[in-house]
Design a protein around this motif. Sequence first.
Motif, PDB file in Angstrom:
ATOM      1  N   PRO A 268       0.736  -1.270  -0.046  1.00 14.46           N
ATOM      2  CA  PRO A 268       0.013  -0.295   0.082  1.00 14.46           C
ATOM      3  C   PRO A 268       0.713   1.305   0.022  1.00 14.46           C
ATOM      4  N   ILE A 269       2.152   1.262   0.295  1.00  8.89           N
ATOM      5  CA  ILE A 269       3.055   2.292   0.378  1.00  8.89           C
ATOM      6  C   ILE A 269       4.231   1.789  -0.506  1.00  8.89           C
ATOM      7  N   VAL A 270       4.392   2.559  -1.853  1.00 12.70           N
ATOM      8  CA  VAL A 270       5.309   2.431  -2.756  1.00 12.70           C
ATOM      9  C   VAL A 270       6.283   3.384  -3.064  1.00 12.70           C
ATOM     10  N   LYS A 271       7.582   2.825  -2.868  1.00  9.86           N
ATOM     11  CA  LYS A 271       8.703   4.170  -3.125  1.00  9.86           C
ATOM     12  C   LYS A 271       9.019   3.951  -4.595  1.00  9.86           C
ATOM     13  N   ILE A 272       9.069   5.503  -5.066  1.00 13.75           N
ATOM     14  CA  ILE A 272       9.339   5.662  -6.640  1.00 13.75           C
ATOM     15  C   ILE A 272      10.885   4.918  -6.785  1.00 13.75           C
ATOM     16  N   GLY A 273      10.627   3.880  -7.837  1.00 12.55           N
ATOM     17  CA  GLY A 273      11.776   3.038  -8.172  1.00 12.55           C
ATOM     18  C   GLY A 273      11.318   1.540  -7.917  1.00 12.55           C
ATOM     19  N   ALA A 303       0.368  16.187 -11.763  1.00  6.52           N
ATOM     20  CA  ALA A 303       1.000  17.388 -11.058  1.00  6.52           C
ATOM     21  C   ALA A 303       0.168  18.316 -10.577  1.00  6.52           C
ATOM     22  N   LYS A 304      -1.308  18.584 -11.165  1.00  5.61           N
ATOM     23  CA  LYS A 304      -2.208  19.435 -10.562  1.00  5.61           C
ATOM     24  C   LYS A 304      -3.101  18.641  -9.379  1.00  5.61           C
ATOM     25  N   GLY A 305      -2.686  17.430  -9.248  1.00  7.45           N
ATOM     26  CA  GLY A 305      -3.452  17.019  -8.302  1.00  7.45           C
ATOM     27  C   GLY A 305      -4.645  15.901  -8.781  1.00  7.45           C
ATOM     28  N   HIS A 306      -5.082  16.064  -9.911  1.00  9.02           N
ATOM     29  CA  HIS A 306      -6.202  15.088 -10.401  1.00  9.02           C
ATOM     30  C   HIS A 306      -5.498  13.651 -10.715  1.00  9.02           C
ATOM     31  N   LEU A 307      -6.238  12.832 -11.017  1.00 15.06           N
ATOM     32  CA  LEU A 307      -5.943  11.547 -11.458  1.00 15.06           C
ATOM     33  C   LEU A 307      -6.175  11.071 -12.856  1.00 15.06           C
ATOM     34  N   ALA A 308      -5.411  10.314 -13.451  1.00 11.51           N
ATOM     35  CA  ALA A 308      -5.500  10.087 -14.827  1.00 11.51           C
ATOM     36  C   ALA A 308      -5.216   8.361 -15.210  1.00 11.51           C
ATOM     37  N   LYS A 309      -6.194   7.794 -15.576  1.00 12.69           N
ATOM     38  CA  LYS A 309      -6.301   6.443 -15.745  1.00 12.69           C
ATOM     39  C   LYS A 309      -5.251   5.975 -16.797  1.00 12.69           C
ATOM     40  N   LYS A 310      -4.770   4.934 -16.664  1.00  9.21           N
ATOM     41  CA  LYS A 310      -3.961   4.175 -17.757  1.00  9.21           C
ATOM     42  C   LYS A 310      -4.235   2.688 -17.628  1.00  9.21           C
ATOM     43  N   THR A 338       9.589   8.569 -20.299  1.00  8.76           N
ATOM     44  CA  THR A 338       8.227   9.144 -20.945  1.00  8.76           C
ATOM     45  C   THR A 338       7.075   9.080 -19.825  1.00  8.76           C
ATOM     46  N   ARG A 339       7.635   8.942 -18.484  1.00 11.31           N
ATOM     47  CA  ARG A 339       6.483   8.985 -17.606  1.00 11.31           C
ATOM     48  C   ARG A 339       7.090   9.913 -16.335  1.00 11.31           C
ATOM     49  N   VAL A 340       6.502  10.852 -15.728  1.00  9.35           N
ATOM     50  CA  VAL A 340       6.839  11.264 -14.578  1.00  9.35           C
ATOM     51  C   VAL A 340       5.958  11.114 -13.561  1.00  9.35           C
ATOM     52  N   PHE A 341       6.493  10.750 -12.553  1.00 12.56           N
ATOM     53  CA  PHE A 341       5.722  10.037 -11.224  1.00 12.56           C
ATOM     54  C   PHE A 341       5.697  11.213 -10.260  1.00 12.56           C
ATOM     55  N   HIS A 342       4.435  11.290  -9.693  1.00 14.64           N
ATOM     56  CA  HIS A 342       4.225  12.354  -8.405  1.00 14.64           C
ATOM     57  C   HIS A 342       3.634  11.509  -7.403  1.00 14.64           C
ATOM     58  N   THR A 343       4.303  12.087  -6.261  1.00 14.67           N
ATOM     59  CA  THR A 343       4.077  11.441  -4.838  1.00 14.67           C
ATOM     60  C   THR A 343       2.455  11.733  -4.581  1.00 14.67           C
ATOM     61  N   GLU A 358     -14.125  -2.139  -7.785  1.00 13.47           N
ATOM     62  CA  GLU A 358     -13.774  -1.346  -6.849  1.00 13.47           C
ATOM     63  C   GLU A 358     -12.431  -0.587  -6.874  1.00 13.47           C
ATOM     64  N   VAL A 359     -12.502   0.460  -6.331  1.00 16.72           N
ATOM     65  CA  VAL A 359     -10.745   1.165  -6.512  1.00 16.72           C
ATOM     66  C   VAL A 359     -10.066   1.232  -5.297  1.00 16.72           C
ATOM     67  N   LEU A 360      -8.962   0.921  -5.241  1.00 17.93           N
ATOM     68  CA  LEU A 360      -8.314   0.546  -4.022  1.00 17.93           C
ATOM     69  C   LEU A 360      -7.065   1.846  -4.235  1.00 17.93           C
ATOM     70  N   ASP A 361      -6.843   2.350  -3.084  1.00 15.64           N
ATOM     71  CA  ASP A 361      -5.848   3.363  -2.849  1.00 15.64           C
ATOM     72  C   ASP A 361      -4.432   2.906  -2.470  1.00 15.64           C
ATOM     73  N   PHE A 362      -3.518   3.383  -2.869  1.00 17.88           N
ATOM     74  CA  PHE A 362      -2.088   3.398  -2.326  1.00 17.88           C
ATOM     75  C   PHE A 362      -1.404   4.598  -2.506  1.00 17.88           C
ATOM     76  N   GLU A 363      -0.374   4.690  -1.735  1.00 22.36           N
ATOM     77  CA  GLU A 363       0.408   5.764  -1.809  1.00 22.36           C
ATOM     78  C   GLU A 363       1.969   5.746  -2.397  1.00 22.36           C
ATOM     79  N   LEU A 364       2.232   6.876  -3.232  1.00 22.90           N
ATOM     80  CA  LEU A 364       3.631   6.707  -3.635  1.00 22.90           C
ATOM     81  C   LEU A 364       4.606   7.668  -3.066  1.00 22.90           C
ATOM     82  N   ILE A 365       5.708   7.322  -2.852  1.00 20.78           N
ATOM     83  CA  ILE A 365       6.677   8.221  -1.803  1.00 20.78           C
ATOM     84  C   ILE A 365       7.987   8.142  -2.616  1.00 20.78           C
ATOM     85  N   ASN A 366       8.782   9.205  -2.108  1.00 17.22           N
ATOM     86  CA  ASN A 366      10.158   9.380  -2.500  1.00 17.22           C
ATOM     87  C   ASN A 366      11.132   8.340  -1.841  1.00 17.22           C
TER      88      ASN A 366
END
Length: 366
Positions: A268-273, A303-310, A338-343, A358-366
Amino acid sequence: MGLIKDIYSLSFYEKFGQAVAEVHISFNKQKFIETIYEGDFAQKEWKERMKHTTIVFHRFMPESFPEAVSLIDKIIENLKKNSFTDGNLAFIFFADYIEMYGLEDFETSTKAFVSITQFISCEFAVRPFILKYKEKMIAEMIKWSLHENHHVRRLASEGSRPRLPWAMAIPFLKKDPSSILPILENLKKDPSEYVRRSVANNLNDIVKDNPKIVLKIASRWKDHSKETDAIIKHGCRTLLKQGHPEILSHYGLESTNIELSSFEIKTPIVKIGDYLQFYFHLNNKNEEPKTVRLEYAVHYKKAKGHLAKKVFKISEKIYHPNQLTKIERNQSFKLITTRVFHTGIHQLSIIINGTESEVLDFELIN
């Protein structure tokens, strides 16, 4: 692995210059190479080097465009004799030459495209001609779709794509692609997979602006052959990812009584990389086998806080009644160009035959 711009090296220009000198009597190979390397050549990127090569090459060619095209044909033949293989990306400046200097000479240029594309693809170079000549150019490309050479047939399809990546768009074809449909009809049973894949990509371009046109084609082409069915499947990939009801129905993809359970994010908590790890169970509760197109969607925080689905495809296969299957996947968050990640908070969902779970949340951190 070297940089793509380095295909334009001293060794390349030496070999190319020699091949030109053997058929172009007044060509000064040494002066040509010196001119190539004047100024800031070392700082130029790949496309800049390609364009620079076109311009310098033009200085050493006959002033008459038809004479220059005739000479290019001779150069290409000599290049083949000198062990330069067809499709060498460095030679894309031949196509660029026609684009830059032949736009006002329709007849000579279209003949040149037929010749050159059999050595190096010309799909980018034909775009300005479509914009300038419209139906006249498309009529020529319809003829190309019947050509004996598969490279020329592919040029008809690939060059006429309304949204060809990394190329200028064709606005009038995005609005109304009807004029290029005869090209796709001519090529739908092409013996070359290289050509058929281009037809599929053209359809996928069209579907982004005119889905109803492609859905009609899908209905009309259905069951012509396994190759044509594959074209439709690949050409409708955007609609499939969008869960478009009509294309799902076309393939009999229904989510009724396909049960998702035990959907869980292991990290549920993922580090970039690192990787997002998740799993779920799938069970066909129907009394008969069902084809299941299984996908997952990552809702990336932007970057502006919204979510974009891929959407990412997992599989498409038959599940038998009461076949309980555990599926595990890892989604990479390694840094790529080709992709920039935002925490922050991102989301994950499972898609079964176009129906999102259903949609599950997870957090991306540095």
